[in-house]
Design an enzyme around this catalytic site. Structure first.
Site, PDB file in Angstrom:
ATOM      1  N   THR A  25      -1.644   8.625   1.701  1.00 57.26           N
ATOM      2  CA  THR A  25      -1.563   7.164   1.702  1.00 57.26           C
ATOM      3  C   THR A  25      -2.639   6.626   2.639  1.00 57.26           C
ATOM      4  O   THR A  25      -3.204   7.375   3.454  1.00 57.26           O
ATOM      5  CB  THR A  25      -0.200   6.686   2.211  1.00 57.26           C
ATOM      6  OG1 THR A  25      -0.047   7.095   3.586  1.00 57.26           O
ATOM      7  CG2 THR A  25       0.941   7.258   1.389  1.00 57.26           C
ATOM      8  N   ASP A  48       7.354  -9.749   8.073  1.00 60.69           N
ATOM      9  CA  ASP A  48       7.024  -8.914   9.229  1.00 60.69           C
ATOM     10  C   ASP A  48       8.330  -8.283   9.677  1.00 60.69           C
ATOM     11  O   ASP A  48       9.165  -8.932  10.315  1.00 60.69           O
ATOM     12  CB  ASP A  48       6.424  -9.771  10.354  1.00 60.69           C
ATOM     13  CG  ASP A  48       6.112  -8.973  11.616  1.00 60.69           C
ATOM     14  OD1 ASP A  48       6.486  -7.778  11.684  1.00 60.69           O
ATOM     15  OD2 ASP A  48       5.509  -9.551  12.542  1.00 60.69           O
ATOM     16  N   VAL A  49       8.531  -7.013   9.328  1.00 61.07           N
ATOM     17  CA  VAL A  49       9.834  -6.392   9.551  1.00 61.07           C
ATOM     18  C   VAL A  49      10.166  -6.200  11.025  1.00 61.07           C
ATOM     19  O   VAL A  49      11.328  -5.939  11.366  1.00 61.07           O
ATOM     20  CB  VAL A  49       9.951  -5.032   8.815  1.00 61.07           C
ATOM     21  CG1 VAL A  49       9.791  -5.215   7.317  1.00 61.07           C
ATOM     22  CG2 VAL A  49       8.972  -4.009   9.365  1.00 61.07           C
ATOM     23  N   TYR A  99       7.068   8.886  16.276  1.00 57.44           N
ATOM     24  CA  TYR A  99       7.267   8.729  14.839  1.00 57.44           C
ATOM     25  C   TYR A  99       8.482   9.526  14.384  1.00 57.44           C
ATOM     26  O   TYR A  99       9.342   9.015  13.656  1.00 57.44           O
ATOM     27  CB  TYR A  99       6.015   9.199  14.095  1.00 57.44           C
ATOM     28  CG  TYR A  99       6.138   9.111  12.596  1.00 57.44           C
ATOM     29  CD1 TYR A  99       6.054   7.888  11.935  1.00 57.44           C
ATOM     30  CD2 TYR A  99       6.345  10.261  11.824  1.00 57.44           C
ATOM     31  CE1 TYR A  99       6.175   7.810  10.551  1.00 57.44           C
ATOM     32  CE2 TYR A  99       6.455  10.194  10.441  1.00 57.44           C
ATOM     33  CZ  TYR A  99       6.367   8.962   9.818  1.00 57.44           C
ATOM     34  OH  TYR A  99       6.498   8.891   8.451  1.00 57.44           O
ATOM     35  N   ILE A 118       3.162   4.444  -0.457  1.00 54.55           N
ATOM     36  CA  ILE A 118       4.375   4.699  -1.233  1.00 54.55           C
ATOM     37  C   ILE A 118       4.960   3.390  -1.753  1.00 54.55           C
ATOM     38  O   ILE A 118       5.392   3.299  -2.903  1.00 54.55           O
ATOM     39  CB  ILE A 118       5.416   5.450  -0.375  1.00 54.55           C
ATOM     40  CG1 ILE A 118       4.896   6.853  -0.008  1.00 54.55           C
ATOM     41  CG2 ILE A 118       6.748   5.564  -1.111  1.00 54.55           C
ATOM     42  CD1 ILE A 118       5.751   7.581   1.014  1.00 54.55           C
ATOM     43  N   LYS A 153      12.096   8.128  12.767  1.00 52.13           N
ATOM     44  CA  LYS A 153      12.582   8.480  11.436  1.00 52.13           C
ATOM     45  C   LYS A 153      13.944   9.174  11.501  1.00 52.13           C
ATOM     46  O   LYS A 153      14.757   9.057  10.572  1.00 52.13           O
ATOM     47  CB  LYS A 153      11.562   9.353  10.707  1.00 52.13           C
ATOM     48  CG  LYS A 153      10.262   8.603  10.376  1.00 52.13           C
ATOM     49  CD  LYS A 153      10.519   7.360   9.544  1.00 52.13           C
ATOM     50  CE  LYS A 153       9.243   6.693   9.083  1.00 52.13           C
ATOM     51  NZ  LYS A 153       9.480   5.510   8.223  1.00 52.13           N
ATOM     52  N   SER A 192      11.530  10.428   6.910  1.00 53.56           N
ATOM     53  CA  SER A 192      10.434  11.394   6.902  1.00 53.56           C
ATOM     54  C   SER A 192      10.953  12.800   7.167  1.00 53.56           C
ATOM     55  O   SER A 192      11.958  12.989   7.880  1.00 53.56           O
ATOM     56  CB  SER A 192       9.401  11.038   7.973  1.00 53.56           C
ATOM     57  OG  SER A 192       8.413  12.045   8.083  1.00 53.56           O
ATOM     58  N   ASP A 210       5.377  -7.812   2.362  1.00 55.34           N
ATOM     59  CA  ASP A 210       4.404  -7.160   3.241  1.00 55.34           C
ATOM     60  C   ASP A 210       3.923  -8.144   4.289  1.00 55.34           C
ATOM     61  O   ASP A 210       3.946  -9.367   4.086  1.00 55.34           O
ATOM     62  CB  ASP A 210       3.216  -6.642   2.424  1.00 55.34           C
ATOM     63  CG  ASP A 210       2.512  -5.475   3.097  1.00 55.34           C
ATOM     64  OD1 ASP A 210       2.692  -4.334   2.641  1.00 55.34           O
ATOM     65  OD2 ASP A 210       1.799  -5.707   4.088  1.00 55.34           O
ATOM     66  N   SER A 249       0.840  -1.200   0.000  1.00 55.51           N
ATOM     67  CA  SER A 249       0.000   0.000   0.000  1.00 55.51           C
ATOM     68  C   SER A 249       0.873   1.247   0.000  1.00 55.51           C
ATOM     69  O   SER A 249       2.086   1.178   0.191  1.00 55.51           O
ATOM     70  CB  SER A 249      -0.938   0.024   1.224  1.00 55.51           C
ATOM     71  OG  SER A 249      -0.185   0.144   2.420  1.00 55.51           O
TER      72      SER A 249
END
Length: 255
Positions: A184, A58-59, A149, A20, A153, A136, A39, A18
């Site tokens: 997104t 699953d990262v 977040y 980007i 990043k 980001s 994914d 999904s």
């Protein structure tokens, strides 16, 4: 133009189902690359419909990342381009109200997910490859209440620079792309979606949020031979947000 070609490149995109990630998968396939859509969600049908190959990953789990790379190489061969893109955004309030569980979840995916990609990816890559991490603009421009977040990043950028030094002997370049608010599913589902769009309208000189198509070209460039001497960089793609104060923000202040 051959320097910009991705023809016959083997590319793996995490979080490719999904946003980007999906935009990148579609573009890379159209450019003639063999693409792994990695994914946590089952994207088998989606991948097949656009000419990609789905691999579960699953990262946040080290073993899943390692197994995902092994499966990917079995399917398409050694990787030329790795996009560590999977990520989430959870707001936990200002620091005085910090929710450790939310911080941990964000870091498990956004930071450890990239770290695992940098740990295992190179051993499954061809020399002279390219790794691109999705960071980001939030790493540079702070907003109260968004620090889990933003901090994650900022860590991605630090990992990017260190990996660029450590992987140079394999001629693997490592860079980061730092988008501003981008339209997104993750943004749409965020509890501050309307606020994010308002901020973009006011702070970006281009008066809008980014579309996923606005990001594709930067990733394509960094993945290609045209960027063969760009290494350890964090490219901000924000429509000019970090350049200074926009006219529309000044007008709003003067109302």
């Amino acid at each position: 133009m051959k320097y910009f070609s991705l023809q016959n490149k083997n590319i793996l995109v995490t979080g490719g189902g999904s946003g980007i990630g999906l935009a990148l998968v579609k573009s890379f396939v159209q450019e003639g690359a063999k693409v792994i859509l990695a994914d946590i969600e089952n994207c088998e049908k989606l991948a097949k419909s656009i000419g990609a190959t789905y691999v579960f990953m699953d990262v946040s789990k080290e073993s899943s990342v390692r197994d995902g790379f092994e499966t990917s190489v079995d399917k398409i061969g050694k990787i030329d381009v790795l996009i560590n893109n999977a990520g989430i955004s959870l707001l936990s309030g200002v620091l005085e109200e910090g929710d450790a569980a939310k911080w941990s979840k964000v870091f498990d995916i956004n930071v450890f997910g990239v770290m695992y990609g940098l740990k295992y990816g190179p051993r499954y890559m061809n020399q002279g490859g390219s790794i691109i991490n999705t960071a980001s603009q939030a790493a540079f421009t702070k907003v109260a209440g968004m620090e889990p977040y933003a901090a994650s990043k900022a860590a991605v950028i630090s990992l990017t620079k260190t990996a660029a030094l450590e992987l140079a002997h394999q001629r693997i370049r490592v860079n980061a792309v730092c988008p501003s608010n981008t339209k997104t599913p993750m943004m749409a589902q965020s509890e501050d979606a309307a606020y994010a769009e308002l901020m973009s309208n006011l702070f970006s000189p281009m008066s809008r949020v980014a579309e996923t198509d606005d990001l594709v070209g930067v990733f394509h460039f960094l993945a290609s031979e045209a960027a063969q001497y760009i290494n350890g960089q964090a490219l901000i793609v924000d429509g000019g947000w970090t350049a200074g104060v926009s006219n529309q923000l000044l007008e709003k202040i003067q109302e």
